[in-house]
Motif scaffolding. Structure first.
Motif, PDB file in Angstrom:
ATOM      1  N   GLN A 152       0.836  -1.211   0.000  1.00  0.00           N
ATOM      2  CA  GLN A 152       0.000   0.000   0.000  1.00  0.00           C
ATOM      3  C   GLN A 152       0.867   1.255   0.000  1.00  0.00           C
ATOM      4  OE1 GLN A 152      -3.497   0.208  -0.008  1.00  0.00           O
ATOM      5  NE2 GLN A 152      -3.489  -1.990  -0.359  1.00  0.00           N
ATOM      6  N   MET A 153       1.919   1.244   0.795  1.00  0.00           N
ATOM      7  CA  MET A 153       2.814   2.405   0.900  1.00  0.00           C
ATOM      8  C   MET A 153       3.624   2.606  -0.381  1.00  0.00           C
ATOM      9  SD  MET A 153       4.408   1.818   4.715  1.00  0.00           S
ATOM     10  CE  MET A 153       5.689   3.023   4.471  1.00  0.00           C
ATOM     11  N   VAL A 154       4.263   1.545  -0.841  1.00  0.00           N
ATOM     12  CA  VAL A 154       5.252   1.650  -1.915  1.00  0.00           C
ATOM     13  C   VAL A 154       4.610   1.677  -3.303  1.00  0.00           C
ATOM     14  CG1 VAL A 154       7.238   0.494  -2.989  1.00  0.00           C
ATOM     15  CG2 VAL A 154       7.024   0.542  -0.506  1.00  0.00           C
ATOM     16  N   TYR A 155       3.600   0.844  -3.535  1.00  0.00           N
ATOM     17  CA  TYR A 155       3.073   0.680  -4.889  1.00  0.00           C
ATOM     18  C   TYR A 155       1.722   1.338  -5.131  1.00  0.00           C
ATOM     19  CZ  TYR A 155       6.898  -2.558  -5.048  1.00  0.00           C
ATOM     20  OH  TYR A 155       8.139  -3.104  -4.975  1.00  0.00           O
ATOM     21  N   TYR A 156       0.911   1.486  -4.092  1.00  0.00           N
ATOM     22  CA  TYR A 156      -0.437   2.010  -4.296  1.00  0.00           C
ATOM     23  C   TYR A 156      -0.599   3.431  -3.767  1.00  0.00           C
ATOM     24  CZ  TYR A 156      -0.925  -3.061  -4.692  1.00  0.00           C
ATOM     25  OH  TYR A 156      -0.748  -4.390  -5.015  1.00  0.00           O
ATOM     26  N   ASN A 157       0.511   4.035  -3.309  1.00  0.00           N
ATOM     27  CA  ASN A 157       0.544   5.444  -2.878  1.00  0.00           C
ATOM     28  C   ASN A 157      -0.504   5.793  -1.824  1.00  0.00           C
ATOM     29  OD1 ASN A 157       2.680   6.047  -4.668  1.00  0.00           O
ATOM     30  ND2 ASN A 157       1.218   6.178  -6.342  1.00  0.00           N
TER      31      ASN A 157
ATOM     32  N   THR B   4       1.525   4.095   7.246  1.00  0.00           N
ATOM     33  CA  THR B   4       2.891   4.454   7.631  1.00  0.00           C
ATOM     34  C   THR B   4       3.545   3.275   8.340  1.00  0.00           C
ATOM     35  OG1 THR B   4       2.221   5.303   9.801  1.00  0.00           O
ATOM     36  CG2 THR B   4       2.229   6.888   7.953  1.00  0.00           C
ATOM     37  N   GLU B   5       4.840   3.345   8.432  1.00  0.00           N
ATOM     38  CA  GLU B   5       5.583   2.319   9.151  1.00  0.00           C
ATOM     39  C   GLU B   5       5.123   2.255  10.611  1.00  0.00           C
ATOM     40  OE1 GLU B   5      10.224   1.417  10.371  1.00  0.00           O
ATOM     41  OE2 GLU B   5       9.828   2.644   8.592  1.00  0.00           O
ATOM     42  N   GLU B   6       4.912   3.410  11.189  1.00  0.00           N
ATOM     43  CA  GLU B   6       4.471   3.478  12.593  1.00  0.00           C
ATOM     44  C   GLU B   6       3.097   2.835  12.767  1.00  0.00           C
ATOM     45  OE1 GLU B   6       3.400   6.851  15.956  1.00  0.00           O
ATOM     46  OE2 GLU B   6       4.542   7.438  14.187  1.00  0.00           O
TER      47      GLU B   6
ATOM     48  N   ARG C 243       2.498  -4.978 -10.620  1.00  0.00           N
ATOM     49  CA  ARG C 243       3.043  -4.740 -11.960  1.00  0.00           C
ATOM     50  C   ARG C 243       2.360  -3.546 -12.618  1.00  0.00           C
ATOM     51  NH1 ARG C 243       5.741  -6.121 -16.268  1.00  0.00           N
ATOM     52  NH2 ARG C 243       4.806  -6.498 -18.291  1.00  0.00           N
ATOM     53  N   GLU C 244       1.037  -3.496 -12.548  1.00  0.00           N
ATOM     54  CA  GLU C 244       0.298  -2.367 -13.126  1.00  0.00           C
ATOM     55  C   GLU C 244       0.706  -1.057 -12.464  1.00  0.00           C
ATOM     56  OE1 GLU C 244      -3.799  -3.465 -12.673  1.00  0.00           O
ATOM     57  OE2 GLU C 244      -3.733  -4.868 -14.361  1.00  0.00           O
ATOM     58  N   SER C 245       0.896  -1.094 -11.160  1.00  0.00           N
ATOM     59  CA  SER C 245       1.310   0.112 -10.438  1.00  0.00           C
ATOM     60  C   SER C 245       2.700   0.559 -10.869  1.00  0.00           C
ATOM     61  CB  SER C 245       1.285  -0.148  -8.930  1.00  0.00           C
ATOM     62  OG  SER C 245       1.809   0.946  -8.233  1.00  0.00           O
ATOM     63  N   LEU C 246       3.610  -0.385 -10.989  1.00  0.00           N
ATOM     64  CA  LEU C 246       4.968  -0.045 -11.437  1.00  0.00           C
ATOM     65  C   LEU C 246       4.952   0.555 -12.840  1.00  0.00           C
ATOM     66  CD1 LEU C 246       7.112  -3.042 -10.148  1.00  0.00           C
ATOM     67  CD2 LEU C 246       7.328  -0.655  -9.475  1.00  0.00           C
TER      68      LEU C 246
END
Length: 190
Positions: free
Chosen positions: A19-24, A29-31, A106-109
């Motif tokens: 969710q954080m890295v690919y789906y913005n 958050t990490e926390e 893949r689509e997100s990338l």
């Protein structure tokens, strides 16, 4: 029952990282992941787990691994000695995650690395000029009128209209043939 909870927490962590890295999803958050999934784990230990899983997901996604590649990769990771290896539970969770999320990641990338604006559509017609508004019958020959629809993700399209004569059409077709030839060379090389 503890194994089920470990698997759920790990699955939640992998989904949260995606969710954080690919789906913005900026609200993830990490926390938040630590507090919701691993409240009892010390911060330093969670940070190591988080970074390890994030790195593995990025490696898997970057290589766009198929099932066989993923299994070989995870097997190699489980055989690593020391704290850098994967447990069997972690490998299983990563395998399940990738099977369910591969297409979306893949689509997100692809969307993140696409040039903008993109060509959404093309329409064209050929006109013959039979005369001008003053009655002159100068015949200039056929003219191609093209309308390109351009747009950015999430925005309305913009339109670009072009008028080209037969000579310009020939030049465009020559350039397109050069592009196709270059693509063919690259595709046949790999």
């Amino acid at each position: 029952m503890a194994d089920v909870e470990v698997a759920k927490s790990l699955s939640g962590l992998l989904s949260g990282i995606a969710q954080m890295v690919y789906y913005n999803k900026s609200e993830i958050t990490e926390e938040l992941l630590k507090n919701e999934l691993y409240p009892e784990m010390p911060q330093e230990e969670f940070k190591v787990l988080f970074e390890k899983m994030k790195g593995l997901i990025k490696s898997i996604a970057t290589a766009d691994m198929d099932h066989a590649q993923l299994e070989a990769f995870l097997t190699a990771q489980t055989k690593r000695h020391g704290g850098s290896g994967l447990s069997a539970e972690q490998a299983t969770a990563l395998s399940r995650f990738w099977k369910s999320q591969r297409v979306r990641v893949r689509e997100s990338l692809l969307a993140q690395h696409r040039w903008e604006p993109t060509l959404r559509g093309l329409s064209w017609r050929v006109d013959l000029q039979t005369g001008d508004r003053y009655g002159n019958a100068d015949h200039r020959g056929p003219v191609a009128l093209m309308e390109l629809e351009l747009g950015r993700a999430g925005q309305d399209s913009e339109f670009l209209c072009l008028e080209v004569d037969e000579t310009k059409v020939d030049q465009v077709l020559k350039k397109m043939a050069d592009i196709q030839e270059s693509i063919d060379r690259i595709v046949h090389r790999t």
